[in-house]
Design an enzyme around this catalytic site. Structure first.
Site: not given
Ligand code: URA
Length: 240
Positions: A102
């Protein structure tokens, strides 16, 4: 694609004519003349016909990047800077990502122009482990470990998450190890525990590869031969 089909497509001639060129010894593949009209051509191979280059060779690239906060795990975007903006390489336009983080998350991201390799890392069947350090806005309840191990139903996808390992390191710090990578997976899993939110999420391992200490946020480097070889080994799981 078979060599005769590749030549037929590129030169816009029939397959028979393409095959004749190959059997006449007019074609080289990966730098050597060939009469094997059915050999496989990849985007990495040089192919010449009558001494003219039909396709130049392309180096296979396997890179690791330490993604900083605020950078998008994508190869192009109108609004935000992407991981590709951090990479300075003449063939960077050929790269794609093996799994995303993310925008607010940090840590290890792998990129390659070898679709088979990235596909094998992200394929659900292969269950390549990924490990994350998280900080939460509230203490993590002890029963969370069992909930992570059992799996959480994700009705939107119609699945239950695979068993995940939660190790509570401090009241608001933990290590999570996943065997898959669903959209916002860790955030959603914590949110199911009475709405716990993440303050930070950092990926420090994908399969056999840990983020090297010396690789600072925003930096990247090619994988070494040994690092690449380690991915060829069958994955060993710490999760039951
Ligand atoms: N899980 C999440 O919620 N975000 C990420 O970036 C990776 C795994």
């Amino acid at each position: 694609m078979k060599l005769e089909d590749f030549i037929s497509k590129r030169l816009q001639i029939g397959r028979r004519s393409a095959r004749a060129l190959i059997l006449d010894g007019k074609v080289t593949h990966r730098g050597a003349p060939t009469e094997d009209h059915r050999c496989e051509v990849t985007r990495f191979d040089e192919v010449t016909v009558g001494g003219k280059i039909l396709q130049s060779s392309l180096p296979r690239l396997y890179l690791m990047l330490h993604k900083p906060v605020g950078i998008l795990s994508a190869t192009s975007d109108r609004e935000h800077r992407t991981v590709l903006d951090l990479i300075d390489h003449p063939d960077k336009a050929t790269l794609h990502l093996a799994g995303r983080l993310d925008r607010g998350s940090t840590g290890l991201v792998l990129l390659s122009n070898d679709g088979q390799w990235t596909g094998s890392l992200t394929s659900p069947g292969r269950k390549v482990e990924k490990s994350y350090l998280v900080e939460t806005d509230r203490p993590i309840p002890a029963e969370a470990m069992a909930r992570f191990a059992e799996g959480f139903p994700f009705p939107t996808e119609g699945i239950t998450t695979l068993p995940a390992l939660l190790e509570i390191l401090e009241p608001q710090r933990a290590r999570v190890t996943l065997q898959e990578g669903r959209y916002h997976q860790i955030k959603r899993m914590f949110h199911r525990l009475d709405g716990i939110r993440l303050r930070s999420l950092h990926r420090d391992r994908i399969g056999p590869l840990s983020l090297p200490e010396g690789l600072k946020p925003g930096q990247w480097r090619p994988l070494t031969g040994a690092e690449l070889d380690a991915f060829a080994e069958p994955p060993s799981s710490g999760i039951d």
